[in-house]
Design a protein around this motif. Structure first.
Motif, PDB file in Angstrom:
ATOM      1  N   LEU A 183       1.698   3.919  -0.425  1.00  0.00           N
ATOM      2  CA  LEU A 183       1.450   2.701  -1.364  1.00  0.00           C
ATOM      3  C   LEU A 183       0.971   1.708  -0.290  1.00  0.00           C
ATOM      4  N   ARG A 184       0.100   0.954  -0.705  1.00  0.00           N
ATOM      5  CA  ARG A 184      -0.670  -0.339   0.173  1.00  0.00           C
ATOM      6  C   ARG A 184      -0.447  -1.615  -0.697  1.00  0.00           C
ATOM      7  N   ILE A 192      11.329  -3.626  10.766  1.00  0.00           N
ATOM      8  CA  ILE A 192      12.824  -3.415  10.913  1.00  0.00           C
ATOM      9  C   ILE A 192      12.899  -1.880  11.098  1.00  0.00           C
ATOM     10  N   VAL A 193      13.842  -1.381  12.010  1.00  0.00           N
ATOM     11  CA  VAL A 193      14.217  -0.093  12.455  1.00  0.00           C
ATOM     12  C   VAL A 193      13.770   1.114  11.483  1.00  0.00           C
ATOM     13  N   SER A 194      14.387   0.781  10.209  1.00  0.00           N
ATOM     14  CA  SER A 194      14.078   1.845   9.156  1.00  0.00           C
ATOM     15  C   SER A 194      12.923   2.019   8.502  1.00  0.00           C
ATOM     16  N   PHE A 216       5.639   2.255   8.122  1.00  0.00           N
ATOM     17  CA  PHE A 216       5.013   0.748   7.515  1.00  0.00           C
ATOM     18  C   PHE A 216       4.088   0.260   8.613  1.00  0.00           C
ATOM     19  N   THR A 217       2.740  -0.300   8.168  1.00  0.00           N
ATOM     20  CA  THR A 217       2.025  -0.987   9.098  1.00  0.00           C
ATOM     21  C   THR A 217       1.614  -2.484   8.415  1.00  0.00           C
ATOM     22  N   ILE A 218       1.790  -3.138   9.185  1.00  0.00           N
ATOM     23  CA  ILE A 218       1.421  -4.571   8.517  1.00  0.00           C
ATOM     24  C   ILE A 218       0.129  -5.173   9.117  1.00  0.00           C
ATOM     25  N   ASN A 246       3.802   4.495   4.298  1.00  0.00           N
ATOM     26  CA  ASN A 246       3.419   5.877   4.126  1.00  0.00           C
ATOM     27  C   ASN A 246       5.257   6.364   4.318  1.00  0.00           C
ATOM     28  N   GLY A 247       5.058   7.585   4.064  1.00  0.00           N
ATOM     29  CA  GLY A 247       6.297   8.394   4.123  1.00  0.00           C
ATOM     30  C   GLY A 247       7.473   7.522   3.304  1.00  0.00           C
TER      31      GLY A 247
END
Length: 121
Positions: free
Chosen positions: A18-19, A61-63, A68-70, A84-85
């Motif tokens: 999702l984005r 955060i590590v998780s 994720f990409t901001i 993603n994922g």
């Protein structure tokens, strides 16, 4: 009136993407660091990611690191969170917030109302 509006949430299967978008109105995001937060049912709010006002510095955060990409486009007054994922544990209401600080040091002043992300098969 200064306002942040999130969009892009929804229901997605594990492993999907999702984005999320965070659009600002009534003020210019150029001088604000932006954070993405989430709150799952029965849990406290956690800061997932942050991007500095220039976009030159990002934090995760590590998780979610590596998934994720901001990113931001100040010309469009918008910040995105590409996810993603996705995992079931990512299920939460996601919020964006703007900090008057240029770097990711907290002190968030403006908050959106959130968008629901549900990861389930």
């Amino acid at each position: 009136q200064a306002q942040l509006v999130e969009s892009g949430g929804g229901l997605v299967q594990p492993g999907g993407s999702l984005r999320l978008s965070c659009a600002a109105s009534g003020f210019n995001l150029d001088y604000y660091a932006i954070g993405w937060f989430r709150q799952a049912p029965g849990k406290g709010r956690e800061e997932v990611s942050c991007i500095s006002s220039s976009g030159g510095s990002t934090h995760y955060i590590v998780s979610v690191k590596g998934r994720f990409t901001i990113a931001r486009d100040n010309a469009k007054n918008t910040v995105w969170l590409q996810m993603n994922g996705l995992k079931p544990e990512d299920t939460a209401v996601y919020y964006c917030a703007a900090s008057v600080r240029l770097e990711c040091t907290g002190d968030y002043n403006y908050w959106g109302r959130g968008t629901q992300v549900t990861v389930s098969s």
